[in-house]
Design a protein around this motif. Structure first.
Motif, PDB file in Angstrom:
ATOM      1  N   VAL A  60       0.846  -1.192   0.000  1.00  0.00           N
ATOM      2  CA  VAL A  60       0.000   0.000   0.000  1.00  0.00           C
ATOM      3  C   VAL A  60       0.883   1.244   0.000  1.00  0.00           C
ATOM      4  CG1 VAL A  60      -1.631   1.347   1.389  1.00  0.00           C
ATOM      5  CG2 VAL A  60      -1.946  -1.116   1.115  1.00  0.00           C
ATOM      6  N   THR A  61       0.505   2.235  -0.792  1.00  0.00           N
ATOM      7  CA  THR A  61       1.297   3.467  -0.890  1.00  0.00           C
ATOM      8  C   THR A  61       1.027   4.393   0.293  1.00  0.00           C
ATOM      9  OG1 THR A  61      -0.442   4.490  -2.232  1.00  0.00           O
ATOM     10  CG2 THR A  61       1.352   3.369  -3.401  1.00  0.00           C
ATOM     11  N   PHE A  62       1.975   5.317   0.514  1.00  0.00           N
ATOM     12  CA  PHE A  62       1.796   6.331   1.561  1.00  0.00           C
ATOM     13  C   PHE A  62       1.188   7.571   0.919  1.00  0.00           C
ATOM     14  CE2 PHE A  62       2.962   9.779   4.382  1.00  0.00           C
ATOM     15  CZ  PHE A  62       2.722   9.226   5.646  1.00  0.00           C
ATOM     16  N   PRO A  63       0.133   8.142   1.512  1.00  0.00           N
ATOM     17  CA  PRO A  63      -0.537   9.299   0.914  1.00  0.00           C
ATOM     18  C   PRO A  63       0.411  10.462   0.625  1.00  0.00           C
ATOM     19  CG  PRO A  63      -1.819   8.443   2.736  1.00  0.00           C
ATOM     20  CD  PRO A  63      -0.516   7.697   2.758  1.00  0.00           C
ATOM     21  N   PHE A  64       0.301  11.014  -0.585  1.00  0.00           N
ATOM     22  CA  PHE A  64       1.017  12.196  -1.055  1.00  0.00           C
ATOM     23  C   PHE A  64       2.473  11.940  -1.435  1.00  0.00           C
ATOM     24  CE2 PHE A  64      -2.283  13.868   1.836  1.00  0.00           C
ATOM     25  CZ  PHE A  64      -3.010  14.614   0.926  1.00  0.00           C
ATOM     26  N   PHE A  65       3.174  11.048  -0.733  1.00  0.00           N
ATOM     27  CA  PHE A  65       4.614  10.899  -0.935  1.00  0.00           C
ATOM     28  C   PHE A  65       4.983   9.790  -1.915  1.00  0.00           C
ATOM     29  CE2 PHE A  65       5.821  12.813   3.468  1.00  0.00           C
ATOM     30  CZ  PHE A  65       5.298  14.030   3.035  1.00  0.00           C
ATOM     31  N   SER A  66       4.163   8.778  -2.040  1.00  0.00           N
ATOM     32  CA  SER A  66       4.472   7.679  -2.945  1.00  0.00           C
ATOM     33  C   SER A  66       4.252   8.108  -4.393  1.00  0.00           C
ATOM     34  CB  SER A  66       3.599   6.460  -2.633  1.00  0.00           C
ATOM     35  OG  SER A  66       3.939   5.907  -1.384  1.00  0.00           O
ATOM     36  N   GLN A  67       5.124   7.623  -5.258  1.00  0.00           N
ATOM     37  CA  GLN A  67       4.985   7.927  -6.671  1.00  0.00           C
ATOM     38  C   GLN A  67       3.736   7.250  -7.224  1.00  0.00           C
ATOM     39  OE1 GLN A  67       8.203   6.466  -9.026  1.00  0.00           O
ATOM     40  NE2 GLN A  67       7.547   7.483 -10.905  1.00  0.00           N
ATOM     41  N   GLY A  68       2.931   8.004  -7.927  1.00  0.00           N
ATOM     42  CA  GLY A  68       1.693   7.453  -8.492  1.00  0.00           C
ATOM     43  C   GLY A  68       0.626   8.516  -8.587  1.00  0.00           C
ATOM     44  N   GLY A  69       0.277   8.879  -9.814  1.00  0.00           N
ATOM     45  CA  GLY A  69      -0.704   9.930 -10.014  1.00  0.00           C
ATOM     46  C   GLY A  69      -2.108   9.520  -9.619  1.00  0.00           C
ATOM     47  N   ASN A  70      -2.439   8.229  -9.746  1.00  0.00           N
ATOM     48  CA  ASN A  70      -3.780   7.771  -9.385  1.00  0.00           C
ATOM     49  C   ASN A  70      -4.077   8.008  -7.911  1.00  0.00           C
ATOM     50  OD1 ASN A  70      -5.067   6.030 -11.769  1.00  0.00           O
ATOM     51  ND2 ASN A  70      -2.859   5.718 -11.803  1.00  0.00           N
ATOM     52  N   SER A  71      -3.114   7.655  -7.070  1.00  0.00           N
ATOM     53  CA  SER A  71      -3.289   7.825  -5.629  1.00  0.00           C
ATOM     54  C   SER A  71      -3.481   9.299  -5.279  1.00  0.00           C
ATOM     55  CB  SER A  71      -2.079   7.259  -4.886  1.00  0.00           C
ATOM     56  OG  SER A  71      -2.200   7.467  -3.495  1.00  0.00           O
ATOM     57  N   LEU A  72      -2.665  10.164  -5.881  1.00  0.00           N
ATOM     58  CA  LEU A  72      -2.768  11.602  -5.617  1.00  0.00           C
ATOM     59  C   LEU A  72      -4.115  12.145  -6.079  1.00  0.00           C
ATOM     60  CD1 LEU A  72      -1.494  14.243  -4.678  1.00  0.00           C
ATOM     61  CD2 LEU A  72      -0.487  14.483  -6.953  1.00  0.00           C
ATOM     62  N   LEU A  73      -4.572  11.689  -7.251  1.00  0.00           N
ATOM     63  CA  LEU A  73      -5.847  12.173  -7.788  1.00  0.00           C
ATOM     64  C   LEU A  73      -7.012  11.759  -6.892  1.00  0.00           C
ATOM     65  CD1 LEU A  73      -7.303  13.624 -10.069  1.00  0.00           C
ATOM     66  CD2 LEU A  73      -7.346  11.468 -11.343  1.00  0.00           C
ATOM     67  N   VAL A  74      -7.000  10.520  -6.416  1.00  0.00           N
ATOM     68  CA  VAL A  74      -8.068  10.049  -5.528  1.00  0.00           C
ATOM     69  C   VAL A  74      -8.084  10.851  -4.228  1.00  0.00           C
ATOM     70  CG1 VAL A  74      -8.845   8.101  -4.122  1.00  0.00           C
ATOM     71  CG2 VAL A  74      -8.135   7.722  -6.479  1.00  0.00           C
ATOM     72  N   LEU A  75      -6.906  11.069  -3.652  1.00  0.00           N
ATOM     73  CA  LEU A  75      -6.818  11.849  -2.416  1.00  0.00           C
ATOM     74  C   LEU A  75      -7.319  13.269  -2.637  1.00  0.00           C
ATOM     75  CD1 LEU A  75      -3.325  10.692  -1.099  1.00  0.00           C
ATOM     76  CD2 LEU A  75      -5.515  10.303   0.025  1.00  0.00           C
ATOM     77  N   SER A  76      -6.970  13.853  -3.777  1.00  0.00           N
ATOM     78  CA  SER A  76      -7.376  15.224  -4.076  1.00  0.00           C
ATOM     79  C   SER A  76      -8.884  15.334  -4.248  1.00  0.00           C
ATOM     80  CB  SER A  76      -6.659  15.715  -5.348  1.00  0.00           C
ATOM     81  OG  SER A  76      -5.259  15.682  -5.180  1.00  0.00           O
TER      82      SER A  76
END
Length: 414
Positions: free
Chosen positions: A364-380
């Protein structure tokens, strides 16, 4: 009374989000630049790619913040979103190439996305929609109002059983296999059930059941052995992670490699860190240093003190989001905000627990810091929804207060 939303913006949520996003871009540059240089590529390539997703995320936040919340309460919209998600999960599982022992990524030209990432937010929306419509029944029948269809309101009768839909979605994610995101979604569902309005004793029962089930499962693996459990379908992919969980130093070159080097990274950082960009472990020693184990690199470069400050800011953001839900008077708004905050909290717990050996690593990725645009977009998008909810709650409160004052003046005039 017309009140512009821009005057109701919650900066205690927006500012931490912006700080963490910018800091995340810096971390991504730090963790990827050395490898890119070794391959003769642009050292800023990964940061630029993440930056593009961040700009898209900012546009999404602006759009969603101006959106009317009634759009999210439309049963047809919810139905369509879940239907599309099921199709995407099926495509990701059965019609995509395997990557690192699992399916889950849909590639379209130069772009790729992971449907399981979006499900984490969708499941909060879906359950908030359902549970908010059953508040009267829950107040009378408690937990039974969630499980017996004859007590559901008519507008919810047309929708499929939330239990079956949730199990289907979780099963599709677990079958990829993506047990990390599946675990987060399961925990998020349990949070949503807990905050649906049912009696507090159910929370104790759910928490106790999870604790006992987890202890029994880990005990079973310890008794039977990881090698035997690896023969079980789906579980074979994550067997090595359970082996590392028990003792990563038994096999440092294979199953325990990641966790052992995660420990080395945290140890190297000590209290004050080696300095930004000076990590040793990110130079090919620690696999997934840019995604799953990025916080190990953060601890190596910023030290325990720096990592604690970053975690404090992340937890501050999560608590502010949950506070929006606690203060909200509308049931749907309350469940959405608390669910989003709970989802983020579960992701942080699973990631930090994995890199520290408190729980088996789940990817599982860490919010904001892990590389990955999908995760950032979902959080945003999740942040945008909470900002919208907060603004609408504030507007409703201001209008209600104004009406009370107007009524008081009329009474005094009489």
């Amino acid at each position: 009374m017309h009140i512009e939303k821009k005057h109701l913006l919650n900066y205690s949520i927006l500012l931490p989000y912006l700080i963490l996003s910018i800091l995340g871009l810096i971390i991504i540059y730090s963790t990827t630049s050395a490898t890119l240089i070794d391959f003769g590529l642009n050292p800023f390539a990964s940061m630029i790619n993440q930056g593009v997703f961040w700009i898209i995320s900012l546009i999404a936040i602006l759009f969603i913040y101006r959106l009317k919340l009634n759009f999210l309460k439309n049963s047809r919209v919810v139905n369509a979103a879940i239907f599309v998600e099921v199709i995407l999960l099926i495509v990701a599982r059965f019609f995509t190439q395997e990557v690192n022992g699992a399916h889950g990524w849909i590639v379209i030209g130069p772009m790729s996305f992971q449907p399981a990432e979006y499900l984490k937010l969708l499941i909060v929306w879906y359950l908030a929609f359902h549970f908010s419509r059953r508040q009267k029944s829950i107040a009378v029948y408690d937990y039974q109002a969630l499980t017996r269809r004859r007590w559901w309101p008519r507008e919810a009768q047309d929708f499929k059983d939330w239990r079956m839909v949730s199990l289907l979605l979780i099963g599709l994610v677990a079958a990829q296999p993506d047990l990390g995101n599946a675990a987060i979604i399961v925990l998020t569902v349990l949070i949503m059930i807990t905050v649906s309005g049912i009696g507090y004793r159910w929370f104790s029962a759910i928490f106790l059941s999870i604790t006992v089930a987890s202890a029994l499962f880990l005990g079973l693996i310890g008794v039977v052995g990881v090698e035997t459990m690896a023969k079980v379908p789906v579980f074979g992919y994550v067997a090595k992670r359970f082996s590392a969980f028990y003792n990563p130093f038994n096999d440092v070159t294979d199953s325990g490699h990641q966790l052992a080097h995660s420990y080395y990274a945290m140890s190297n950082g000590s209290w004050f860190g080696l300095g930004l960009g000076n990590s040793i472990e990110k130079r090919g020693y620690l696999p997934e240093a840019t995604t799953d184990f990025v916080f190990s690199i953060v601890m190596e470069e910023f030290g325990m003190i720096g990592a604690c400050l970053i975690l404090s800011l992340v937890f501050f953001l999560v608590l502010r989001i949950i506070l929006v839900g606690v203060k909200a008077k509308n049931p749907f708004n309350a469940m959405m905000a608390i669910g989003i905050g709970g989802m983020m909290l579960m992701q942080i717990f699973v990631n930090i627990g994995g890199i520290s050996g408190l729980i088996p690593s789940t990817g599982v990725t860490f919010p904001f810091f892990s590389q990955g645009g999908n995760s950032l977009l979902v959080l945003s998008v999740a942040i945008a929804v909470v900002l919208n909810i907060d603004a609408n709650e504030k507007r409703a409160e201001i209008i209600e207060e104004a009406e009370r004052e107007a009524a008081k003046v009329e009474v005094e005039d009489l």
